[in-house]
Design an enzyme around this catalytic site. Structure first.
Site, PDB file in Angstrom:
ATOM      1  N   CYS A 147      36.203  41.338  33.172  1.00 37.89           N
ATOM      2  CA  CYS A 147      37.193  40.496  33.849  1.00 37.89           C
ATOM      3  C   CYS A 147      36.572  39.833  35.074  1.00 37.89           C
ATOM      4  CB  CYS A 147      38.405  41.337  34.243  1.00 37.89           C
ATOM      5  SG  CYS A 147      39.771  40.367  34.956  1.00 37.89           S
ATOM      6  N   CYS A 148      35.842  40.623  35.866  1.00 34.01           N
ATOM      7  CA  CYS A 148      35.168  40.062  37.040  1.00 34.01           C
ATOM      8  C   CYS A 148      34.163  38.992  36.633  1.00 34.01           C
ATOM      9  CB  CYS A 148      34.452  41.165  37.822  1.00 34.01           C
ATOM     10  SG  CYS A 148      35.543  42.313  38.696  1.00 34.01           S
ATOM     11  N   CYS A 230      41.156  40.759  44.293  1.00 38.64           N
ATOM     12  CA  CYS A 230      42.294  40.349  43.482  1.00 38.64           C
ATOM     13  C   CYS A 230      43.473  41.292  43.712  1.00 38.64           C
ATOM     14  CB  CYS A 230      41.916  40.336  42.005  1.00 38.64           C
ATOM     15  SG  CYS A 230      40.764  39.023  41.551  1.00 38.64           S
ATOM     16  N   CYS A 258      31.396  43.847  41.754  1.00 38.89           N
ATOM     17  CA  CYS A 258      32.016  43.056  40.689  1.00 38.89           C
ATOM     18  C   CYS A 258      31.015  42.265  39.854  1.00 38.89           C
ATOM     19  CB  CYS A 258      33.040  42.103  41.287  1.00 38.89           C
ATOM     20  SG  CYS A 258      32.326  40.940  42.469  1.00 38.89           S
TER      21      CYS A 258
END
Length: 267
Positions: A147-148, A230, A258
């Site tokens: 996702c990162c 986030c 990340c």
């Protein structure tokens, strides 16, 4: 004679704001002298001038959190060469807090400067969500890093595609993965120099600078968030916890990067 920083310290009222329970992290009180802080500021200005003098297309990636607002202020109030030579940008992941996005407007109002935003590829985001769910990153470190990678690393690559150097607001105090952070290093993934001008700054020095220069700050800091990413991956931190304890809190502290600063992790 040394001058106490009593007039520009991060005062106790800020540390016990009614916006948060007193058990949460609070901004540290700076107990040094004005002279010491001014020396730190001069050294920072020299570092930024040196970077702008060496490179034509230097970039600063801001998270819009405290450390990065120090650098933003130092750049935008710096010399003509620094202001012209360093472009400030941010990664708008699509999952940021409203308070974080509000900082963009604050910067434009305060400095008359528009921070450029880089966003993730929407098709990649949609494919990830379809396969793993909107919050699939909670299920494993690999899915979180995927996702990162989509929301942060790929946009960063685009942001730096024409840069010949870049800088961050990382500090050694922030995490075990950053304990040996140098001022200058080679970004091996992109083949360009990477600078950490605040590597040797303390958290108290960061806040003393912000107060002294009346720098806009993210409202989440007053709610117990020393480190902000986030929204679903960041929580408030309790007093005494590591400043990055609220980042990916469900993971080991040794893996809390990340991918933007992956070389911080020793393999």
């Amino acid at each position: 004679m040394s001058t106490a920083l009593s007039d520009i310290s991060v005062v106790e009222e800020a540390a016990t704001s009614t916006l948060r329970p007193p058990t949460l992290w609070s901004m540290p009180l700076y107990t040094g002298t004005v002279e010491a802080l001014e020396a730190k500021e001069r050294a920072l200005a020299e570092r930024l001038a040196g970077i702008a003098g060496r490179f034509f297309r230097a970039r600063f990636a801001t998270s819009l959190a405290a450390e990065d607002m120090v650098l933003t202020d130092a750049i935008l109030r710096g010399s003509d060469a620094v202001r012209a030579g360093v472009r400030v940008f941010t990664l708008n992941t699509g999952r940021l807090h409203a308070e974080t996005l509000a900082v963009l407007d604050q910067v434009e109002s305060h400095y008359g400067y528009t921070i450029e935003q880089f966003t993730p590829d929407q098709e990649a985001v949609d494919n990830y969500v379809k396969k793993n769910g909107l919050n699939g990153f909670y299920d494993s470190v690999d899915l979180r890093k995927d996702c990162c990678g989509i929301r942060k690393v790929e946009p960063l690559n685009r942001a730096l595609s024409h840069a010949d150097a870049w800088m961050t607001g990382q500090r050694r105090e922030q995490a075990v993965t950053r304990a040996e952070l140098p001022f200058e290093e080679l970004d091996e993934a992109r083949g360009i120099p990477k600078f950490n001008p605040l590597a040797d700054w303390t958290e108290a020095e960061v806040w003393a600078y912000l107060v002294r220069h009346n720098v806009p700050v993210n409202a989440l800091h007053a709610k117990g968030y020393p480190s902000i990413g986030c929204e679903p991956c960041t929580r408030a931190v309790k007093a005494g916890e590591d400043v990055r304890a609220g980042r990916w809190w469900w993971e080991s502290k040794d893996s809390k990067e990340c991918g933007l600063h992956e070389q911080n992790i020793k393999h």
